[in-house]
Design an enzyme around this catalytic site. Structure first.
Site, PDB file in Angstrom:
ATOM      1  N   ALA A 107       0.564  -1.039  -0.112  1.00  0.00           N
ATOM      2  CA  ALA A 107       0.067  -0.058   0.115  1.00  0.00           C
ATOM      3  C   ALA A 107       0.708   1.013   0.027  1.00  0.00           C
ATOM      4  O   ALA A 107       0.297   2.178  -0.534  1.00  0.00           O
ATOM      5  CB  ALA A 107      -1.014  -0.163   1.236  1.00  0.00           C
ATOM      6  N   ALA A 108       2.058   1.289   0.616  1.00  0.00           N
ATOM      7  CA  ALA A 108       2.584   2.383   0.856  1.00  0.00           C
ATOM      8  C   ALA A 108       3.244   3.018  -0.680  1.00  0.00           C
ATOM      9  O   ALA A 108       3.368   2.258  -1.554  1.00  0.00           O
ATOM     10  CB  ALA A 108       3.871   2.248   1.622  1.00  0.00           C
ATOM     11  N   PRO A 109       3.280   4.390  -0.880  1.00  0.00           N
ATOM     12  CA  PRO A 109       2.942   5.618   0.358  1.00  0.00           C
ATOM     13  C   PRO A 109       1.291   5.930   0.189  1.00  0.00           C
ATOM     14  O   PRO A 109       1.156   6.562   0.927  1.00  0.00           O
ATOM     15  CB  PRO A 109       3.629   6.890  -0.387  1.00  0.00           C
ATOM     16  CG  PRO A 109       3.693   6.630  -1.863  1.00  0.00           C
ATOM     17  CD  PRO A 109       3.682   5.191  -2.137  1.00  0.00           C
ATOM     18  N   GLY A 110       0.580   5.072  -0.284  1.00  0.00           N
ATOM     19  CA  GLY A 110      -0.956   5.302  -0.057  1.00  0.00           C
ATOM     20  C   GLY A 110      -1.856   6.022  -1.085  1.00  0.00           C
ATOM     21  O   GLY A 110      -2.905   6.352  -0.908  1.00  0.00           O
ATOM     22  N   SER A 111      -1.097   6.368  -2.170  1.00  0.00           N
ATOM     23  CA  SER A 111      -1.877   6.896  -3.564  1.00  0.00           C
ATOM     24  C   SER A 111      -3.290   6.207  -3.706  1.00  0.00           C
ATOM     25  O   SER A 111      -4.278   6.657  -3.710  1.00  0.00           O
ATOM     26  CB  SER A 111      -1.094   6.960  -4.411  1.00  0.00           C
ATOM     27  OG  SER A 111      -0.104   7.908  -4.204  1.00  0.00           O
ATOM     28  N   LYS A 112      -3.011   4.838  -3.983  1.00  0.00           N
ATOM     29  CA  LYS A 112      -4.098   3.957  -4.584  1.00  0.00           C
ATOM     30  C   LYS A 112      -4.898   3.586  -3.478  1.00  0.00           C
ATOM     31  O   LYS A 112      -6.167   3.633  -3.561  1.00  0.00           O
ATOM     32  CB  LYS A 112      -3.483   2.910  -5.007  1.00  0.00           C
ATOM     33  CG  LYS A 112      -2.757   3.224  -6.264  1.00  0.00           C
ATOM     34  CD  LYS A 112      -2.117   1.723  -6.840  1.00  0.00           C
ATOM     35  CE  LYS A 112      -1.003   2.152  -8.203  1.00  0.00           C
ATOM     36  NZ  LYS A 112       0.134   2.687  -7.551  1.00  0.00           N
ATOM     37  N   ASP A 173      -0.490  -3.901  -6.152  1.00  0.00           N
ATOM     38  CA  ASP A 173       0.492  -3.284  -6.964  1.00  0.00           C
ATOM     39  C   ASP A 173       2.071  -3.656  -6.413  1.00  0.00           C
ATOM     40  O   ASP A 173       2.413  -2.941  -5.642  1.00  0.00           O
ATOM     41  CB  ASP A 173       0.181  -1.535  -6.626  1.00  0.00           C
ATOM     42  CG  ASP A 173       1.009  -0.575  -7.634  1.00  0.00           C
ATOM     43  OD1 ASP A 173       0.972  -0.935  -8.860  1.00  0.00           O
ATOM     44  OD2 ASP A 173       1.713   0.230  -6.950  1.00  0.00           O
ATOM     45  N   CYS A 223       4.625  -0.962 -12.398  1.00  0.00           N
ATOM     46  CA  CYS A 223       4.725   0.331 -13.524  1.00  0.00           C
ATOM     47  C   CYS A 223       5.965  -0.145 -14.422  1.00  0.00           C
ATOM     48  O   CYS A 223       6.928   0.670 -14.369  1.00  0.00           O
ATOM     49  CB  CYS A 223       4.897   1.555 -12.729  1.00  0.00           C
ATOM     50  SG  CYS A 223       5.984   1.301 -11.507  1.00  0.00           S
TER      51      CYS A 223
END
Lengths: 291, 138
Positions: A107-112, A173, A223
Protein backbone atom coordinates in the site's frame (compact mmCIF):
# COMPACT_ATOMS: atom_id res chain seq x y z
CA UNK A 1 22.03 -1.19 -19.33
CA UNK A 2 23.05 1.17 -22.11
CA UNK A 3 20.22 3.16 -23.68
CA UNK A 4 20.72 1.61 -27.12
CA UNK A 5 20.49 -1.91 -25.74
CA UNK A 6 17.45 -0.94 -23.66
CA UNK A 7 15.64 0.55 -26.65
CA UNK A 8 16.38 -2.58 -28.65
CA UNK A 9 14.83 -4.72 -25.88
CA UNK A 10 11.84 -2.38 -25.45
CA UNK A 11 11.13 -2.41 -29.19
CA UNK A 12 9.73 -5.95 -28.91
CA UNK A 13 6.77 -4.40 -27.03
CA UNK A 14 6.26 -0.95 -28.54
CA UNK A 15 7.78 1.96 -30.46
CA UNK A 16 10.73 2.22 -28.11
CA UNK A 17 12.04 5.63 -29.21
CA UNK A 18 8.61 7.27 -28.86
CA UNK A 19 7.98 5.53 -25.54
CA UNK A 20 11.30 6.54 -23.96
CA UNK A 21 11.04 10.07 -25.29
CA UNK A 22 7.48 10.53 -23.93
CA UNK A 23 8.56 9.18 -20.57
CA UNK A 24 11.13 11.94 -20.15
CA UNK A 25 8.47 14.63 -20.44
CA UNK A 26 5.43 13.32 -18.60
CA UNK A 27 2.63 15.65 -17.48
CA UNK A 28 1.66 16.23 -13.87
CA UNK A 29 -1.73 14.99 -12.75
CA UNK A 30 -3.81 15.57 -9.65
CA UNK A 31 -6.65 13.59 -8.15
CA UNK A 32 -9.39 15.61 -6.47
CA UNK A 33 -9.97 14.05 -3.05
CA UNK A 34 -13.73 13.60 -3.01
CA UNK A 35 -13.60 12.72 0.71
CA UNK A 36 -13.03 16.44 1.38
CA UNK A 37 -14.59 18.30 -1.51
CA UNK A 38 -16.64 17.73 -4.64
CA UNK A 39 -15.02 18.05 -8.06
CA UNK A 40 -17.40 20.92 -8.87
CA UNK A 41 -16.55 22.86 -5.67
CA UNK A 42 -12.85 22.22 -6.11
CA UNK A 43 -12.81 23.54 -9.68
CA UNK A 44 -14.54 26.72 -8.46
CA UNK A 45 -12.04 27.02 -5.61
CA UNK A 46 -8.64 26.28 -7.09
CA UNK A 47 -6.33 28.67 -8.89
CA UNK A 48 -4.66 25.85 -10.84
CA UNK A 49 -5.14 25.59 -14.58
CA UNK A 50 -6.43 22.08 -15.22
CA UNK A 51 -7.48 19.87 -18.12
CA UNK A 52 -9.99 17.00 -17.77
CA UNK A 53 -8.97 13.34 -18.22
CA UNK A 54 -10.88 10.11 -18.72
CA UNK A 55 -11.47 9.94 -14.93
CA UNK A 56 -13.97 12.53 -13.65
CA UNK A 57 -11.90 13.28 -10.55
CA UNK A 58 -8.47 13.38 -12.26
CA UNK A 59 -6.94 16.38 -14.02
CA UNK A 60 -3.81 17.19 -15.97
CA UNK A 61 -2.02 20.24 -14.57
CA UNK A 62 -1.36 22.67 -17.41
CA UNK A 63 1.25 24.80 -15.63
CA UNK A 64 2.40 23.55 -12.22
CA UNK A 65 3.02 26.35 -9.69
CA UNK A 66 6.59 27.51 -9.18
CA UNK A 67 6.88 26.12 -5.66
CA UNK A 68 5.46 22.74 -6.67
CA UNK A 69 2.01 21.23 -6.23
CA UNK A 70 2.91 20.05 -2.73
CA UNK A 71 3.34 23.66 -1.68
CA UNK A 72 -0.23 24.79 -2.35
CA UNK A 73 -3.34 25.25 -0.20
CA UNK A 74 -4.95 22.65 -2.44
CA UNK A 75 -2.47 20.06 -1.17
CA UNK A 76 -2.28 21.30 2.44
CA UNK A 77 -6.07 21.05 2.82
CA UNK A 78 -6.02 17.50 1.44
CA UNK A 79 -8.30 18.54 -1.41
CA UNK A 80 -5.88 17.04 -3.94
CA UNK A 81 -3.27 14.33 -4.24
CA UNK A 82 -0.55 14.34 -6.89
CA UNK A 83 -0.69 11.01 -8.68
CA UNK A 84 0.12 9.82 -12.19
CA UNK A 85 -2.98 9.13 -14.26
CA UNK A 86 -1.77 5.57 -14.95
CA UNK A 87 -1.39 5.01 -11.22
CA UNK A 88 -5.09 5.84 -10.79
CA UNK A 89 -6.07 3.01 -13.15
CA UNK A 90 -5.76 0.03 -10.75
CA UNK A 91 -8.31 1.42 -8.21
CA UNK A 92 -10.51 2.66 -11.05
CA UNK A 93 -10.55 -0.78 -12.67
CA UNK A 94 -11.08 -2.53 -9.33
CA UNK A 95 -14.00 -0.19 -8.56
CA UNK A 96 -14.41 -0.77 -4.80
CA UNK A 97 -17.67 0.34 -3.21
CA UNK A 98 -18.86 1.14 0.32
CA UNK A 99 -19.95 -2.49 0.84
CA UNK A 100 -16.43 -3.87 0.27
CA UNK A 101 -13.61 -4.99 2.49
CA UNK A 102 -10.39 -4.35 0.61
CA UNK A 103 -6.82 -5.59 1.00
CA UNK A 104 -4.10 -3.31 -0.43
CA UNK A 105 -1.18 -5.65 -0.02
CA UNK A 106 1.64 -3.24 -1.09
CA UNK A 107 0.00 0.00 0.00
CA UNK A 108 2.74 2.55 0.77
CA UNK A 109 2.80 5.47 0.20
CA UNK A 110 -0.98 5.21 -0.06
CA UNK A 111 -1.93 6.93 -3.32
CA UNK A 112 -4.05 4.00 -4.47
CA UNK A 113 -5.28 3.23 -0.94
CA UNK A 114 -6.66 6.74 -0.53
CA UNK A 115 -8.17 6.64 -4.01
CA UNK A 116 -9.95 3.43 -2.99
CA UNK A 117 -11.11 5.14 0.23
CA UNK A 118 -12.60 7.92 -1.88
CA UNK A 119 -14.33 5.45 -4.23
CA UNK A 120 -15.71 3.72 -1.12
CA UNK A 121 -16.92 7.10 0.27
CA UNK A 122 -14.95 6.38 3.47
CA UNK A 123 -17.19 3.38 4.22
CA UNK A 124 -16.37 -0.32 4.32
CA UNK A 125 -12.89 -1.33 5.50
CA UNK A 126 -9.41 -1.26 3.97
CA UNK A 127 -6.39 -3.13 5.29
CA UNK A 128 -3.42 -1.14 3.97
CA UNK A 129 -0.40 -3.41 4.25
CA UNK A 130 3.23 -2.79 3.41
CA UNK A 131 6.20 -4.97 4.22
CA UNK A 132 8.56 -1.99 4.40
CA UNK A 133 8.33 -0.57 7.94
CA UNK A 134 10.06 2.65 6.88
CA UNK A 135 7.25 3.43 4.41
CA UNK A 136 4.40 2.95 6.89
CA UNK A 137 4.80 6.51 8.21
CA UNK A 138 4.38 7.95 4.70
CA UNK A 139 1.30 5.75 4.29
CA UNK A 140 -0.15 6.94 7.63
CA UNK A 141 0.60 10.59 6.77
CA UNK A 142 -1.31 10.29 3.50
CA UNK A 143 -4.25 8.54 5.16
CA UNK A 144 -4.41 11.45 7.65
CA UNK A 145 -3.91 14.28 5.16
CA UNK A 146 -6.50 12.87 2.79
CA UNK A 147 -8.93 11.93 5.58
CA UNK A 148 -9.27 8.19 4.90
CA UNK A 149 -11.02 6.91 8.02
CA UNK A 150 -11.90 3.47 6.68
CA UNK A 151 -8.32 2.14 6.67
CA UNK A 152 -6.02 0.38 9.08
CA UNK A 153 -2.33 -0.12 8.34
CA UNK A 154 -0.32 -3.30 8.79
CA UNK A 155 3.34 -4.17 8.34
CA UNK A 156 3.54 -7.78 7.16
CA UNK A 157 5.44 -9.58 4.46
CA UNK A 158 3.09 -9.58 1.46
CA UNK A 159 4.69 -12.74 0.05
CA UNK A 160 3.48 -14.83 3.00
CA UNK A 161 0.52 -12.65 4.00
CA UNK A 162 -2.41 -14.41 5.66
CA UNK A 163 -5.41 -12.89 7.43
CA UNK A 164 -8.46 -14.50 9.03
CA UNK A 165 -10.77 -12.19 7.08
CA UNK A 166 -11.51 -12.99 3.46
CA UNK A 167 -11.69 -9.78 1.41
CA UNK A 168 -14.11 -8.90 -1.37
CA UNK A 169 -11.50 -6.82 -3.24
CA UNK A 170 -7.69 -6.70 -3.34
CA UNK A 171 -4.98 -4.59 -4.92
CA UNK A 172 -1.56 -6.07 -5.64
CA UNK A 173 0.54 -3.19 -6.95
CA UNK A 174 3.77 -5.09 -6.53
CA UNK A 175 7.40 -3.86 -6.26
CA UNK A 176 8.92 -3.81 -9.76
CA UNK A 177 11.76 -2.49 -11.90
CA UNK A 178 9.82 0.79 -12.46
CA UNK A 179 10.85 1.06 -16.12
CA UNK A 180 7.50 2.71 -16.85
CA UNK A 181 7.61 5.34 -14.11
CA UNK A 182 11.29 6.20 -13.74
CA UNK A 183 12.88 7.41 -16.99
CA UNK A 184 16.39 6.61 -15.72
CA UNK A 185 15.58 3.18 -14.27
CA UNK A 186 16.96 1.28 -17.28
CA UNK A 187 20.48 2.49 -16.43
CA UNK A 188 20.50 0.26 -13.32
CA UNK A 189 18.40 -2.53 -14.79
CA UNK A 190 19.00 -5.74 -16.71
CA UNK A 191 16.69 -8.61 -17.59
CA UNK A 192 18.12 -10.75 -14.80
CA UNK A 193 16.63 -8.29 -12.30
CA UNK A 194 13.15 -8.82 -13.74
CA UNK A 195 13.68 -12.59 -13.77
CA UNK A 196 14.85 -12.53 -10.15
CA UNK A 197 11.98 -10.39 -8.81
CA UNK A 198 9.30 -12.35 -10.68
CA UNK A 199 8.95 -15.11 -8.00
CA UNK A 200 8.42 -12.44 -5.29
CA UNK A 201 5.78 -10.74 -7.42
CA UNK A 202 4.05 -14.09 -7.92
CA UNK A 203 4.14 -14.83 -4.16
CA UNK A 204 2.53 -11.45 -3.37
CA UNK A 205 -0.09 -12.02 -6.06
CA UNK A 206 -0.83 -15.50 -4.69
CA UNK A 207 -1.18 -14.13 -1.13
CA UNK A 208 -3.61 -11.49 -2.35
CA UNK A 209 -5.58 -14.08 -4.32
CA UNK A 210 -5.69 -16.47 -1.33
CA UNK A 211 -7.00 -13.58 0.82
CA UNK A 212 -10.00 -13.12 -1.48
CA UNK A 213 -13.42 -14.53 -0.71
CA UNK A 214 -15.19 -16.54 -3.41
CA UNK A 215 -16.49 -14.14 -6.04
CA UNK A 216 -13.89 -11.56 -5.01
CA UNK A 217 -11.81 -9.53 -7.44
CA UNK A 218 -8.23 -8.31 -7.45
CA UNK A 219 -6.16 -6.07 -9.66
CA UNK A 220 -2.50 -6.90 -10.22
CA UNK A 221 -0.35 -4.02 -11.46
CA UNK A 222 3.22 -2.93 -12.05
CA UNK A 223 4.79 0.18 -13.54
CA UNK A 224 7.12 -1.72 -15.83
CA UNK A 225 7.25 -3.37 -19.26
CA UNK A 226 9.05 -6.70 -18.70
CA UNK A 227 6.75 -9.67 -19.29
CA UNK A 228 8.70 -11.55 -16.59
CA UNK A 229 7.13 -9.11 -14.07
CA UNK A 230 3.75 -8.82 -15.77
CA UNK A 231 2.18 -11.65 -17.73
CA UNK A 232 4.45 -14.35 -16.23
CA UNK A 233 3.35 -14.12 -12.54
CA UNK A 234 -0.29 -13.80 -13.62
CA UNK A 235 -0.02 -16.79 -15.98
CA UNK A 236 1.45 -18.88 -13.16
CA UNK A 237 -1.43 -17.93 -10.86
CA UNK A 238 -3.95 -18.86 -13.58
CA UNK A 239 -2.27 -22.21 -14.20
CA UNK A 240 -2.08 -23.11 -10.50
CA UNK A 241 -5.59 -21.90 -9.57
CA UNK A 242 -8.47 -23.16 -11.69
CA UNK A 243 -10.73 -20.68 -9.87
CA UNK A 244 -8.69 -17.67 -11.09
CA UNK A 245 -10.06 -16.01 -14.21
CA UNK A 246 -8.82 -12.96 -16.08
CA UNK A 247 -11.58 -10.40 -16.51
CA UNK A 248 -11.62 -7.96 -19.40
CA UNK A 249 -10.35 -4.46 -18.68
CA UNK A 250 -12.64 -2.12 -20.54
CA UNK A 251 -13.07 1.58 -21.10
CA UNK A 252 -9.40 2.62 -20.97
CA UNK A 253 -8.46 4.11 -24.35
CA UNK A 254 -5.01 3.96 -25.94
CA UNK A 255 -3.87 0.78 -24.21
CA UNK A 256 -2.81 -2.60 -25.57
CA UNK A 257 -3.77 -6.14 -24.57
CA UNK A 258 -1.29 -8.32 -22.69
CA UNK A 259 1.13 -10.59 -24.54
CA UNK A 260 -0.74 -13.52 -26.09
CA UNK A 261 2.26 -15.89 -25.84
CA UNK A 262 1.07 -16.48 -22.27
CA UNK A 263 -2.43 -17.46 -23.39
CA UNK A 264 -5.30 -15.95 -25.34
CA UNK A 265 -6.92 -14.80 -22.09
CA UNK A 266 -4.23 -12.11 -21.85
CA UNK A 267 -6.21 -10.10 -24.39
CA UNK A 268 -8.16 -9.17 -21.24
CA UNK A 269 -5.10 -7.58 -19.56
CA UNK A 270 -3.82 -4.10 -20.42
CA UNK A 271 -0.43 -2.62 -21.22
CA UNK A 272 -0.08 1.14 -20.94
CA UNK A 273 2.66 3.03 -22.80
CA UNK A 274 3.49 6.70 -22.11
CA UNK A 275 3.59 7.88 -25.75
CA UNK A 276 0.06 6.57 -26.32
CA UNK A 277 -1.64 7.07 -22.96
CA UNK A 278 0.13 10.27 -21.88
CA UNK A 279 1.18 9.03 -18.45
CA UNK A 280 3.48 6.41 -16.92
CA UNK A 281 3.92 2.92 -18.34
CA UNK A 282 1.83 0.29 -16.53
CA UNK A 283 0.59 -3.27 -16.67
CA UNK A 284 -2.87 -4.19 -15.37
CA UNK A 285 -4.62 -7.51 -14.88
CA UNK A 286 -8.06 -7.95 -13.28
CA UNK A 287 -8.53 -11.38 -11.74
CA UNK A 288 -11.75 -12.88 -10.38
CA UNK A 289 -11.86 -15.72 -7.87
CA UNK A 290 -14.73 -17.86 -8.99
CA UNK A 291 -16.91 -19.70 -6.47
CA UNK B 1 -20.21 8.69 33.42
CA UNK B 2 -19.56 10.05 29.93
CA UNK B 3 -16.77 8.38 27.96
CA UNK B 4 -14.15 10.51 26.22
CA UNK B 5 -15.64 9.81 22.75
CA UNK B 6 -19.04 10.90 24.10
CA UNK B 7 -17.53 14.07 25.60
CA UNK B 8 -15.85 14.90 22.29
CA UNK B 9 -19.02 14.25 20.29
CA UNK B 10 -20.96 16.58 22.61
CA UNK B 11 -18.15 19.18 22.53
CA UNK B 12 -17.98 19.50 18.73
CA UNK B 13 -21.77 19.75 18.60
CA UNK B 14 -21.88 22.54 21.19
CA UNK B 15 -18.72 24.38 20.12
CA UNK B 16 -19.02 24.15 16.32
CA UNK B 17 -22.51 22.80 15.67
CA UNK B 18 -20.97 19.70 14.04
CA UNK B 19 -23.16 16.59 14.29
CA UNK B 20 -20.82 13.64 13.80
CA UNK B 21 -22.51 11.25 11.34
CA UNK B 22 -23.77 7.97 12.86
CA UNK B 23 -21.47 5.87 10.71
CA UNK B 24 -18.36 7.63 12.05
CA UNK B 25 -17.13 5.94 15.20
CA UNK B 26 -14.81 7.60 17.74
CA UNK B 27 -12.61 5.45 19.98
CA UNK B 28 -9.88 5.99 22.56
CA UNK B 29 -9.15 7.69 25.87
CA UNK B 30 -6.84 10.70 25.64
CA UNK B 31 -5.97 10.45 21.94
CA UNK B 32 -9.17 9.71 20.08
CA UNK B 33 -9.32 8.10 16.64
CA UNK B 34 -12.14 8.14 14.11
CA UNK B 35 -13.13 5.32 11.77
CA UNK B 36 -15.97 4.00 9.65
CA UNK B 37 -18.42 1.76 11.50
CA UNK B 38 -17.44 -1.10 9.17
CA UNK B 39 -13.76 -0.67 10.08
CA UNK B 40 -14.65 -0.59 13.78
CA UNK B 41 -16.10 -4.09 13.40
CA UNK B 42 -13.16 -5.31 11.28
CA UNK B 43 -10.77 -7.75 12.89
CA UNK B 44 -7.28 -6.22 13.08
CA UNK B 45 -4.64 -5.74 15.73
CA UNK B 46 -3.33 -2.46 14.31
CA UNK B 47 -4.75 1.04 15.05
CA UNK B 48 -7.90 1.78 13.09
CA UNK B 49 -8.70 5.04 11.31
CA UNK B 50 -6.94 8.35 11.91
CA UNK B 51 -6.59 10.83 14.82
CA UNK B 52 -9.76 12.74 15.71
CA UNK B 53 -8.86 14.67 18.86
CA UNK B 54 -6.57 15.13 21.81
CA UNK B 55 -8.46 15.20 25.11
CA UNK B 56 -5.54 16.13 27.40
CA UNK B 57 -6.06 19.92 27.48
CA UNK B 58 -8.61 22.18 29.15
CA UNK B 59 -10.66 21.98 25.93
CA UNK B 60 -10.72 18.96 23.61
CA UNK B 61 -8.44 19.73 20.64
CA UNK B 62 -9.95 18.46 17.37
CA UNK B 63 -7.38 17.22 14.85
CA UNK B 64 -6.85 19.02 11.55
CA UNK B 65 -7.97 15.82 9.81
CA UNK B 66 -11.25 15.84 11.75
CA UNK B 67 -11.95 19.49 10.95
CA UNK B 68 -10.97 19.14 7.28
CA UNK B 69 -13.44 16.24 6.98
CA UNK B 70 -16.36 17.64 8.99
CA UNK B 71 -15.71 21.40 9.08
CA UNK B 72 -18.25 21.85 6.29
CA UNK B 73 -20.94 20.91 8.86
CA UNK B 74 -19.88 23.67 11.29
CA UNK B 75 -22.28 26.52 12.01
CA UNK B 76 -20.34 28.55 14.58
CA UNK B 77 -16.84 29.51 15.72
CA UNK B 78 -15.71 29.50 12.11
CA UNK B 79 -13.36 32.21 10.84
CA UNK B 80 -13.17 32.77 7.11
CA UNK B 81 -9.73 34.01 6.02
CA UNK B 82 -8.65 36.06 3.03
CA UNK B 83 -6.08 34.42 0.74
CA UNK B 84 -3.10 36.20 2.29
CA UNK B 85 -4.00 35.04 5.80
CA UNK B 86 -4.90 31.56 4.55
CA UNK B 87 -1.39 31.22 3.12
CA UNK B 88 0.12 32.57 6.36
CA UNK B 89 -1.92 30.06 8.32
CA UNK B 90 -0.57 27.21 6.18
CA UNK B 91 2.96 28.41 7.01
CA UNK B 92 2.03 28.07 10.71
CA UNK B 93 2.07 31.82 11.46
CA UNK B 94 -0.19 33.07 14.23
CA UNK B 95 -2.88 35.50 13.00
CA UNK B 96 -4.92 38.48 14.13
CA UNK B 97 -8.57 38.95 13.20
CA UNK B 98 -11.37 41.47 13.56
CA UNK B 99 -13.95 38.69 13.35
CA UNK B 100 -15.67 37.60 16.53
CA UNK B 101 -15.59 34.17 18.09
CA UNK B 102 -15.86 32.69 21.56
CA UNK B 103 -12.53 32.09 23.29
CA UNK B 104 -11.34 28.57 22.46
CA UNK B 105 -10.69 26.47 19.40
CA UNK B 106 -11.95 27.82 16.07
CA UNK B 107 -12.19 26.45 12.54
CA UNK B 108 -10.29 28.41 9.90
CA UNK B 109 -11.53 28.36 6.34
CA UNK B 110 -10.56 29.81 2.99
CA UNK B 111 -13.32 30.20 0.38
CA UNK B 112 -15.36 27.61 2.25
CA UNK B 113 -12.62 24.93 2.43
CA UNK B 114 -11.40 24.06 5.92
CA UNK B 115 -7.74 24.76 6.53
CA UNK B 116 -7.54 23.62 10.13
CA UNK B 117 -7.66 24.58 13.77
CA UNK B 118 -6.64 27.68 15.70
CA UNK B 119 -7.12 28.90 19.25
CA UNK B 120 -8.96 32.24 19.38
CA UNK B 121 -8.57 34.72 22.22
CA UNK B 122 -9.14 38.49 22.11
CA UNK B 123 -8.63 38.88 18.36
CA UNK B 124 -5.56 36.64 18.18
CA UNK B 125 -5.43 33.20 16.62
CA UNK B 126 -2.82 30.72 17.75
CA UNK B 127 -1.88 28.41 14.88
CA UNK B 128 -2.35 24.63 15.22
CA UNK B 129 -1.67 23.68 11.61
CA UNK B 130 0.44 20.46 11.54
CA UNK B 131 4.14 20.96 10.94
CA UNK B 132 4.33 18.08 8.44
CA UNK B 133 1.70 19.73 6.21
CA UNK B 134 3.02 23.30 6.31
CA UNK B 135 3.84 25.11 3.10
CA UNK B 136 6.64 27.60 2.46
CA UNK B 137 6.15 30.96 0.78
CA UNK B 138 8.80 32.46 -1.47
Amino acid sequence: MQKEEYLSWLSKYTDAEACASAQEDLSYFIRVNTLKTSVENYLDWTGLELEPTLLPYAFKVISPPEGGLGNTLDFATGCIHTQALSSMLPPHILGPSREDTLLDICAAPGSKTTQCAALMQNRGAILANDSNRGRISALSDNLERLGAINASTSNRNGAIFAHPHKFSKALADVPCSSLGSNPGAFEHWNLNFSKSISPLQFSILRSAFDSLQEGGTLVYSTCTYAEEENEKPVARLLSENPRARLEKIEGIPNTHPGISDYGSEFRNAARVYPHEFGSEGFFLAKIKKEG
Amino acid sequence: MESEPEKFTQYVLERFGIPIPDWVKIEGKSNLRMMSSELQNFQTTTPKGIPAANMNGVFPKPSTSFLQLFGNLATKNVIELEKEDALKFATRENLQTLQNAETGYVILKYKGATLGCGFYKEGKIENFFPKQRMITLK
